[in-house]
Design a protein around this motif. Structure first.
Motif, PDB file in Angstrom:
ATOM      1  N   MET A  14      -1.044   5.970 -11.909  1.00 48.58           N
ATOM      2  CA  MET A  14      -0.935   4.512 -12.025  1.00 48.58           C
ATOM      3  C   MET A  14       0.126   3.979 -11.058  1.00 48.58           C
ATOM      4  O   MET A  14      -0.051   2.912 -10.463  1.00 48.58           O
TER       5      MET A  14
ATOM      6  N   THR B 154     -10.045   6.272 -17.381  1.00 41.33           N
ATOM      7  CA  THR B 154      -9.329   5.177 -18.033  1.00 41.33           C
ATOM      8  C   THR B 154      -9.150   4.044 -17.030  1.00 41.33           C
ATOM      9  O   THR B 154      -9.294   4.241 -15.817  1.00 41.33           O
TER      10      THR B 154
ATOM     11  N   ARG C   6      -6.403   2.783 -16.195  1.00 40.59           N
ATOM     12  CA  ARG C   6      -5.024   2.784 -15.701  1.00 40.59           C
ATOM     13  C   ARG C   6      -4.907   2.553 -14.194  1.00 40.59           C
ATOM     14  O   ARG C   6      -4.026   1.791 -13.760  1.00 40.59           O
TER      15      ARG C   6
ATOM     16  N   VAL D 204      -5.430  -1.076 -13.561  1.00 42.67           N
ATOM     17  CA  VAL D 204      -4.300  -1.828 -14.126  1.00 42.67           C
ATOM     18  C   VAL D 204      -3.109  -1.742 -13.184  1.00 42.67           C
ATOM     19  O   VAL D 204      -2.404  -2.734 -12.945  1.00 42.67           O
ATOM     20  N   GLY D 205      -2.858  -0.551 -12.632  1.00 42.70           N
ATOM     21  CA  GLY D 205      -1.759  -0.385 -11.686  1.00 42.70           C
ATOM     22  C   GLY D 205      -1.918  -1.260 -10.460  1.00 42.70           C
ATOM     23  O   GLY D 205      -0.963  -1.909 -10.017  1.00 42.70           O
TER      24      GLY D 205
ATOM     25  N   THR E  45      -0.950  14.171 -15.891  1.00 39.56           N
ATOM     26  CA  THR E  45      -1.405  12.801 -15.624  1.00 39.56           C
ATOM     27  C   THR E  45      -0.415  12.048 -14.753  1.00 39.56           C
ATOM     28  O   THR E  45      -0.798  11.297 -13.856  1.00 39.56           O
TER      29      THR E  45
ATOM     30  N   GLY F 136      -1.165  10.588 -11.175  1.00 39.71           N
ATOM     31  CA  GLY F 136      -1.033   9.153 -10.964  1.00 39.71           C
ATOM     32  C   GLY F 136      -0.097   8.800  -9.826  1.00 39.71           C
ATOM     33  O   GLY F 136      -0.302   7.802  -9.132  1.00 39.71           O
TER      34      GLY F 136
END
Length: 291
Positions: free
Chosen positions: A1, A146, A148, A151-152, A230, A234
């Motif tokens: 993310m 997901t 994520r 969103v990031g 993760t 990310g």
């Protein structure tokens, strides 16, 4: 993310700074009548960039698995090439960006409304298309089922817009030369992960051999679904079981690119706490506040 947040922040801030410089110059010179064509050009650029991103995402879903991997891998390689060029270009031209845009805007003002729309469109459109392509490639590489990554990116773009507005209002001042140097270095690290993943896609598409030849496999030590696995994925697009080709591509891109990017008189002078003669103008570059 975090890597996707960084992409959204860095790419979005470049576009925001361009918009701030254009708008602030027109306001300061009393040419508010030219603001509408500028905003029209910006709106067209943003719409095309979003349309390009949607076309990449939804268009690829209709392809076979091999075709999807081939497309994803090819576009990842292209995206890394464009972003690498952009990082070096911004480091070289950041100190002259404002004067360059002012010159183009003066010429457009003399030519009329159409030229103003085109100037704003070209100034923002290039950033928008580059951002859409690299964001798509990075989200594709970091996808974990997901939202994520998206969103990031969204948070990074929102932060960039907020910073751009604060710059415009004169409420915030930072050393842009240092900002683009440090974020540029981090973006090179992110790009290395995207490039390695792109080559993995090309291997899965059977364009490049060696999909079964793993450089190492530490999935038992760093499970991909663990919080630290993760986190590593990310931030660095880390993969616990890369192929030999992936690892070689990652190293061959990251080491020389980062070395060339950082080994400059300006950067070395900043590390020593001083300022080289070439870095002095860049360190003083600020976005003009509106009056």
């Amino acid at each position: 993310m975090f890597s996707n947040y960084l992409i959204g922040l860095r790419e979005g801030l470049e576009a925001s700074l361009v918009v701030c410089i254009l708008i602030a110059y027109l306001v300061k010179t009393g040419r508010r009548d030219a603001l509408k064509p500028i905003w029209i050009g910006i709106g067209i650029a943003v719409a095309i960039a979003m349309g390009f991103g949607c076309a990449l995402e939804f268009g690829s879903q209709e392809l076979t698995f091999e075709a999807q991997e081939a497309l994803g891998g090819s576009l990842s390689v292209i995206a890394v090439g464009l972003v690498t060029w952009m990082v070096f270009w911004m480091r070289r031209t950041a100190r002259h960006l404002r004067s360059e845009l002012h010159g183009k805007l003066d010429a457009a003002l003399a030519m009329g409304t159409g030229a103003l729309v085109a100037t704003a469109f070209l100034a923002v459109g290039r950033e928008g298309l580059e951002t859409a392509l690299f964001v798509w490639a990075s989200v594709h590489a970091a996808s974990d089922g997901t939202p994520r990554p998206l969103v990031g990116v969204a948070l990074g773009l929102a932060t960039a817009v907020l910073l751009g507005w604060l710059f415009y209002r004169g409420a915030l001042k930072i050393n842009l030369a240092k900002f683009f140097t440090w974020t540029g270095g981090m973006l090179v690290v992110v790009a290395a992960g995207v490039l390695a993943y792109g080559f993995h896609d090309l291997q899965e598409a059977n364009w490049i051999p060696g999909i079964a030849d793993l450089a190492f496999d530490i999935s038992g030590t760093i499970p991909p679904d663990s919080w630290y696995g993760t986190l590593l994925k990310g931030v660095f697009n880390f993969q616990p079981d890369p192929t030999v080709v992936q690892l070689a591509v990652w190293a061959l891109y990251l080491v020389p690119t980062l070395a060339v990017f950082l080994a400059t008189p300006e950067f070395l002078a900043r590390l020593k706490g001083g300022r080289s003669s070439a870095a002095a103008p860049a360190a003083e570059e600020r976005v003009p506040a509106a009056e």
